[in-house]
Design a protein around this motif. Structure first.
Motif, PDB file in Angstrom:
ATOM      1  N   ALA A  57       1.233  -1.254   0.074  1.00 23.17           N
ATOM      2  CA  ALA A  57       0.411   0.562  -0.153  1.00 23.17           C
ATOM      3  C   ALA A  57       1.265   1.336   0.002  1.00 23.17           C
ATOM      4  CB  ALA A  57      -0.813   0.571   1.285  1.00 23.17           C
ATOM      5  N   VAL A  58       1.408   0.740   0.949  1.00 26.11           N
ATOM      6  CA  VAL A  58       3.247   2.417   0.706  1.00 26.11           C
ATOM      7  C   VAL A  58       3.191   3.032  -0.055  1.00 26.11           C
ATOM      8  CG1 VAL A  58       5.179   3.554   1.859  1.00 26.11           C
ATOM      9  CG2 VAL A  58       3.130   2.375   3.435  1.00 26.11           C
ATOM     10  N   GLY A  59       3.618   1.780  -0.917  1.00 22.46           N
ATOM     11  CA  GLY A  59       4.652   1.336  -1.784  1.00 22.46           C
ATOM     12  C   GLY A  59       3.926   1.861  -3.564  1.00 22.46           C
ATOM     13  N   VAL A  60       2.955   1.516  -3.777  1.00 25.94           N
ATOM     14  CA  VAL A  60       1.879   1.872  -4.898  1.00 25.94           C
ATOM     15  C   VAL A  60       1.330   4.359  -3.860  1.00 25.94           C
ATOM     16  CG1 VAL A  60      -0.350   2.162  -3.495  1.00 25.94           C
ATOM     17  CG2 VAL A  60      -0.597   1.811  -6.060  1.00 25.94           C
ATOM     18  N   LEU A  61       1.253   4.058  -3.011  1.00 24.59           N
ATOM     19  CA  LEU A  61       1.213   5.448  -2.427  1.00 24.59           C
ATOM     20  C   LEU A  61       2.365   6.206  -3.426  1.00 24.59           C
ATOM     21  CD1 LEU A  61      -0.868   7.949  -1.520  1.00 24.59           C
ATOM     22  CD2 LEU A  61       0.373   6.987   0.552  1.00 24.59           C
ATOM     23  N   GLY A  62       3.286   5.323  -2.937  1.00 32.43           N
ATOM     24  CA  GLY A  62       4.854   6.376  -3.152  1.00 32.43           C
ATOM     25  C   GLY A  62       4.679   6.568  -4.984  1.00 32.43           C
ATOM     26  N   PHE A  63       4.042   5.720  -5.793  1.00 36.64           N
ATOM     27  CA  PHE A  63       4.513   5.780  -6.960  1.00 36.64           C
ATOM     28  C   PHE A  63       3.216   6.554  -7.929  1.00 36.64           C
ATOM     29  CE2 PHE A  63       6.684   1.619  -8.446  1.00 36.64           C
ATOM     30  CZ  PHE A  63       7.591   2.331  -8.722  1.00 36.64           C
ATOM     31  N   TYR A  64       2.413   6.303  -7.109  1.00 35.70           N
ATOM     32  CA  TYR A  64       0.503   7.337  -7.087  1.00 35.70           C
ATOM     33  C   TYR A  64       1.511   8.638  -7.036  1.00 35.70           C
ATOM     34  CZ  TYR A  64      -3.581   9.484  -7.521  1.00 35.70           C
ATOM     35  OH  TYR A  64      -4.384  10.302  -7.824  1.00 35.70           O
ATOM     36  N   LEU A  65       2.615   9.333  -6.157  1.00 37.33           N
ATOM     37  CA  LEU A  65       2.328  10.729  -5.462  1.00 37.33           C
ATOM     38  C   LEU A  65       3.813  11.217  -6.605  1.00 37.33           C
ATOM     39  CD1 LEU A  65       2.285  10.411  -1.697  1.00 37.33           C
ATOM     40  CD2 LEU A  65       0.876  11.585  -3.620  1.00 37.33           C
ATOM     41  N   PHE A  66       4.601  10.251  -7.165  1.00 38.84           N
ATOM     42  CA  PHE A  66       5.529  10.850  -7.929  1.00 38.84           C
ATOM     43  C   PHE A  66       5.386  10.951  -9.735  1.00 38.84           C
ATOM     44  CE2 PHE A  66       8.777   8.622 -11.075  1.00 38.84           C
ATOM     45  CZ  PHE A  66       9.906   9.688 -10.598  1.00 38.84           C
ATOM     46  N   TYR A  67       4.480   9.833  -9.756  1.00 41.15           N
ATOM     47  CA  TYR A  67       3.859  10.160 -11.439  1.00 41.15           C
ATOM     48  C   TYR A  67       2.631  11.491 -11.237  1.00 41.15           C
ATOM     49  CZ  TYR A  67       5.400   5.082 -12.356  1.00 41.15           C
ATOM     50  OH  TYR A  67       6.178   4.474 -12.142  1.00 41.15           O
ATOM     51  N   SER A  68       2.125  11.478 -10.394  1.00 39.03           N
ATOM     52  CA  SER A  68       1.169  13.079  -9.916  1.00 39.03           C
ATOM     53  C   SER A  68       2.313  13.960 -10.242  1.00 39.03           C
ATOM     54  CB  SER A  68       0.508  12.965  -9.105  1.00 39.03           C
ATOM     55  OG  SER A  68      -0.262  11.877  -9.123  1.00 39.03           O
ATOM     56  N   ALA A  69       3.453  14.156  -9.390  1.00 37.37           N
ATOM     57  CA  ALA A  69       4.479  15.347  -8.899  1.00 37.37           C
ATOM     58  C   ALA A  69       4.724  15.316 -10.526  1.00 37.37           C
ATOM     59  CB  ALA A  69       5.428  15.077  -8.411  1.00 37.37           C
ATOM     60  N   LEU A  70       5.759  14.299 -11.698  1.00 42.79           N
ATOM     61  CA  LEU A  70       5.812  14.343 -13.234  1.00 42.79           C
ATOM     62  C   LEU A  70       5.074  14.489 -13.853  1.00 42.79           C
ATOM     63  CD1 LEU A  70       7.594  10.562 -13.104  1.00 42.79           C
ATOM     64  CD2 LEU A  70       8.701  12.862 -13.794  1.00 42.79           C
ATOM     65  N   GLU A  71       3.499  14.591 -13.651  1.00 42.50           N
ATOM     66  CA  GLU A  71       2.776  15.150 -14.073  1.00 42.50           C
ATOM     67  C   GLU A  71       2.996  16.936 -14.336  1.00 42.50           C
ATOM     68  OE1 GLU A  71      -1.855  15.175 -15.854  1.00 42.50           O
ATOM     69  OE2 GLU A  71      -1.293  14.221 -13.750  1.00 42.50           O
ATOM     70  N   HIS A  72       3.439  17.303 -13.343  1.00 41.61           N
ATOM     71  CA  HIS A  72       2.690  18.411 -13.094  1.00 41.61           C
ATOM     72  C   HIS A  72       4.320  19.436 -12.323  1.00 41.61           C
ATOM     73  CE1 HIS A  72      -0.674  16.582 -11.842  1.00 41.61           C
ATOM     74  NE2 HIS A  72      -1.343  18.605 -12.403  1.00 41.61           N
ATOM     75  N   ILE A  73       5.151  19.067 -12.577  1.00 36.85           N
ATOM     76  CA  ILE A  73       6.145  20.003 -12.458  1.00 36.85           C
ATOM     77  C   ILE A  73       7.219  19.476 -13.138  1.00 36.85           C
ATOM     78  CG2 ILE A  73       5.751  20.429  -9.837  1.00 36.85           C
ATOM     79  CD1 ILE A  73       7.247  17.871  -9.244  1.00 36.85           C
ATOM     80  N   PRO A  74       8.872  20.087 -13.377  1.00 34.54           N
ATOM     81  CA  PRO A  74       9.489  19.786 -14.145  1.00 34.54           C
ATOM     82  C   PRO A  74      10.276  18.508 -13.829  1.00 34.54           C
ATOM     83  CG  PRO A  74       9.951  21.655 -13.962  1.00 34.54           C
ATOM     84  CD  PRO A  74       8.851  21.517 -12.920  1.00 34.54           C
ATOM     85  N   MET A  75      10.478  17.501 -14.445  1.00 31.70           N
ATOM     86  CA  MET A  75      11.051  15.866 -14.533  1.00 31.70           C
ATOM     87  C   MET A  75      12.702  16.215 -13.137  1.00 31.70           C
ATOM     88  SD  MET A  75      11.592  13.587 -17.476  1.00 31.70           S
ATOM     89  CE  MET A  75      12.417  12.193 -16.440  1.00 31.70           C
ATOM     90  N   VAL A  76      13.097  17.124 -13.478  1.00 35.10           N
ATOM     91  CA  VAL A  76      14.671  17.037 -12.353  1.00 35.10           C
ATOM     92  C   VAL A  76      13.781  17.367 -10.612  1.00 35.10           C
ATOM     93  CG1 VAL A  76      14.998  19.605 -12.912  1.00 35.10           C
ATOM     94  CG2 VAL A  76      16.171  18.014 -11.812  1.00 35.10           C
ATOM     95  N   ASP A  77      13.082  18.010 -10.856  1.00 33.17           N
ATOM     96  CA  ASP A  77      12.405  18.735  -9.343  1.00 33.17           C
ATOM     97  C   ASP A  77      12.086  16.868  -8.877  1.00 33.17           C
ATOM     98  OD1 ASP A  77      13.585  20.767 -10.240  1.00 33.17           O
ATOM     99  OD2 ASP A  77      11.160  21.670  -9.580  1.00 33.17           O
ATOM    100  N   ALA A  78      10.799  16.303  -9.858  1.00 31.01           N
ATOM    101  CA  ALA A  78      10.236  15.162  -8.985  1.00 31.01           C
ATOM    102  C   ALA A  78      10.804  14.332  -8.968  1.00 31.01           C
ATOM    103  CB  ALA A  78       9.722  14.779 -10.471  1.00 31.01           C
ATOM    104  N   MET A  79      12.341  14.176  -9.693  1.00 30.92           N
ATOM    105  CA  MET A  79      13.036  12.919  -9.698  1.00 30.92           C
ATOM    106  C   MET A  79      14.215  13.485  -8.423  1.00 30.92           C
ATOM    107  SD  MET A  79      14.486  10.332 -10.521  1.00 30.92           S
ATOM    108  CE  MET A  79      13.657  10.328 -13.117  1.00 30.92           C
ATOM    109  N   LEU A  80      14.636  14.654  -8.208  1.00 25.37           N
ATOM    110  CA  LEU A  80      15.322  14.801  -7.053  1.00 25.37           C
ATOM    111  C   LEU A  80      14.271  14.351  -6.055  1.00 25.37           C
ATOM    112  CD1 LEU A  80      16.312  17.328  -4.980  1.00 25.37           C
ATOM    113  CD2 LEU A  80      18.003  15.898  -5.602  1.00 25.37           C
TER     114      LEU A  80
END
Length: 292
Positions: free
Chosen positions: A76-99
């Motif tokens: 559950a924690v893992g899927v929430l982490g991916f969901y938040l990461f992918y949501s961030a990728l959609e709206h902010i620069p890749m370098v910020d999300a990855m960092l």
């Protein structure tokens, strides 16, 4: 021999980072027309299909576990982490999300403290303070409010650190193939029902991107497991920060995103904090080995 193994582990980690960065590119591309739930569902479905033959090779008895609760929590924690990461990728620069995602090691001591009530040594607060200062710079709080998509990226790192600690606890009794199997099954069960109506009208390009994400994530996890089994974490963990460089490269090449001064300063602080954490862990490991 040990040096050769460490060098090999570094190469595997470098491959892992490059593959993971291409998965982030495919996710950002697909998220323009596909829901995050659909992307995560296809990701875990592909991972599960790739994982099953290896796991079931030992028979059905190989998948029995007495720690279903911890497996479910980790999933559950893992899927929430991916969901938040992918949501961030959609709206902010890749370098910020990855960092922000790569800041996960900074929060591991806090997770261990909250979970086990283990005291954080005084010297360990230094990299935490430096790293969190970098996160604050990237989040850019202002009188107008917080950048919530950046905050989501950081929360994905916190989820990742919780997943790391849970995985470490599972690994004391569970083989890695079983951990991955339960992770994929339970994660798919968590997100799948929310994506049932999200697959209509998709082009082959979106399907190809989502399937690629699943394949890339699966091989990223395999390379991660193999690399960290061959060499100590402090020897190869710095390679993970190459992901920030790759994110900046892809963001500039495909979307014309150029990191601003705030992102560069924040990135430098987070990476510095992470490297100090790794150095302190290496020193503690050396002292422990010398006392044996």
């Amino acid at each position: 021999m040990a040096l050769d193994q460490t060098r090999h582990a570094i190469y595997l980690s470098l491959m892992m980072v490059i593959i993971a960065s291409t998965a982030a590119v495919a996710t950002k591309f697909a998220s323009a027309r596909v829901s995050i739930e659909a992307i995560v569902t296809v990701q875990y479905m592909v991972c599960l299909l790739l994982c099953l033959p290896l796991t079931l090779r030992g028979g059905l008895a190989h998948i029995k576990s007495s720690r279903i609760g911890l497996h479910f929590f980790r999933g559950a924690v893992g899927v929430l982490g991916f969901y938040l990461f992918y949501s961030a990728l959609e709206h902010i620069p890749m370098v910020d999300a990855m960092l922000l995602r790569q800041s996960a090691p900074l929060t591991v001591p806090l997770v261990i403290w909250a979970w086990n009530r283990e005291r954080i040594a005084g010297i360990d607060w230094l990299p935490l303070a430096i790293g969190f200062a970098g996160v604050l710079v990237i989040l850019r709080p202002s009188p107008d409010g917080l950048s919530w998509w950046h905050a989501g990226g950081f929360l994905s790192a916190l989820c990742l650190s919780v997943s790391m600690v849970a995985t470490h606890k599972l690994a004391t009794t569970e083989p890695s193939s079983r951990i991955l199997l339960y992770y994929f099954v339970l994660s798919l069960a968590c997100v799948g029902p929310f994506s049932l109506n999200d697959f209509t009208g998709l082009r082959w390009q979106e399907w190809a991107a989502m399937v690629y994400v699943g394949i890339a994530i699966y091989f990223t996890l395999l390379l991660y497991t193999r690399a960290y089994a061959m060499a100590p974490a402090h020897a190869i963990a710095p390679v993970n920060y190459f992901a920030v460089v790759m994110a900046a490269f892809w963001g500039w090449l495909i979307w014309g995103q150029v990191p601003d001064g705030w992102s560069l300063v924040g990135s430098a602080l987070v990476i510095l904090g992470g490297l100090i954490t790794i150095y302190l862990a290496k020193s503690a490991f050396s002292r422990s080995a010398a006392s044996i």
